[in-house]
Design an enzyme around this catalytic site. Sequence first.
Site, short mmCIF file in Angstrom:
data_model
loop_
_atom_site.label_atom_id
_atom_site.label_comp_id
_atom_site.label_asym_id
_atom_site.label_seq_id
_atom_site.Cartn_x
_atom_site.Cartn_y
_atom_site.Cartn_z
N ARG A 59 -62.10 -16.06 -36.96
CA ARG A 59 -63.07 -15.93 -35.86
C ARG A 59 -62.77 -14.72 -34.98
O ARG A 59 -63.67 -14.21 -34.30
CB ARG A 59 -63.13 -17.24 -35.07
N GLU A 96 -47.92 -26.61 -35.38
CA GLU A 96 -47.53 -27.96 -34.97
C GLU A 96 -46.94 -28.71 -36.17
O GLU A 96 -45.92 -29.38 -36.07
CB GLU A 96 -48.76 -28.69 -34.42
P1 AMP Z 1 -52.62 -21.16 -31.08
O1 AMP Z 1 -51.82 -20.42 -32.12
O2 AMP Z 1 -52.08 -22.54 -30.81
O3 AMP Z 1 -52.85 -20.35 -29.82
O4 AMP Z 1 -54.05 -21.44 -31.73
C1 AMP Z 1 -55.00 -20.45 -31.76
C2 AMP Z 1 -55.75 -20.41 -33.04
O5 AMP Z 1 -56.15 -21.71 -33.47
C3 AMP Z 1 -57.01 -19.60 -32.85
O6 AMP Z 1 -57.19 -18.76 -33.99
C4 AMP Z 1 -58.11 -20.62 -32.69
O7 AMP Z 1 -59.25 -20.21 -33.38
C5 AMP Z 1 -57.53 -21.92 -33.27
N1 AMP Z 1 -57.64 -23.08 -32.36
C6 AMP Z 1 -56.60 -23.74 -31.77
N2 AMP Z 1 -57.01 -24.76 -31.01
C7 AMP Z 1 -58.37 -24.76 -31.09
C8 AMP Z 1 -59.41 -25.57 -30.48
N3 AMP Z 1 -59.14 -26.59 -29.65
N4 AMP Z 1 -60.69 -25.26 -30.78
C9 AMP Z 1 -60.99 -24.21 -31.61
N5 AMP Z 1 -60.06 -23.44 -32.20
C10 AMP Z 1 -58.76 -23.69 -31.95
#
Ligand code: AMP
Length: 176
Positions: A59, A96
């Site tokens: 995205r 996670e």
């Molecule tokens: P993080 O590495 O935990 O910051 O997660 C970010 C990545 O996971 C991004 O590429 C987001 O597109 C996806 N992502 C994580 N949580 C969500 C959420 N609640 N809704 C949509 N996409 C998410």
Amino acid sequence: MAPETLKTLIRCVPDFPRPGILFRDITTLIGHGEGFAASVGLLAARLGPAQAIAGIEARGFIFGAAVAARCGLPFIPVRKPGKLPVPALAIDYALEYGTDTLEIDPGAIAAGQRVAIIDDLIATGGTALAAAKLLSQAGATVTKALFMIDLPDLGGADRLRAAAIPAEAILEFAGH
Ligand code: AMP
């Protein structure tokens, strides 16, 4: 179109992709022409002195490539593993549950090039931090990480700032 209006264009889907996750779905935002254009404009306005934009698959490609084209800057795809047809520079990072990998074409970056990272959303910051490390290893100077959406309660933007990467988002959603 104001950020508060853009926020109403994001679909919130409970329990996707797993129970307990409230998925912030940008499909409905990019499916609204005026909303998508406004989003790209707001991101472009916050870009700062970047010489190139790196978007995170998938995205981050949508917003990153649109901002790059609008600003006349090169676009660097940060890819999921196994997609590049040339020897790639890779980084593993913790999720996670388990690990994931990001890859770039090392030839896509000039030494010292100022690169801004764009993704749709920052949650824990693990993905963006891995992308920043990978870009730095390839010789880039990461100037900023920009997101459409921040989930500040998950601390990702603070994690980036602690690593000396300015992090900004157009919209925030409380909670997870
Ligand atoms: P993080 O590495 O935990 O910051 O997660 C970010 C990545 O996971 C991004 O590429 C987001 O597109 C996806 N992502 C994580 N949580 C969500 C959420 N609640 N809704 C949509 N996409 C998410």
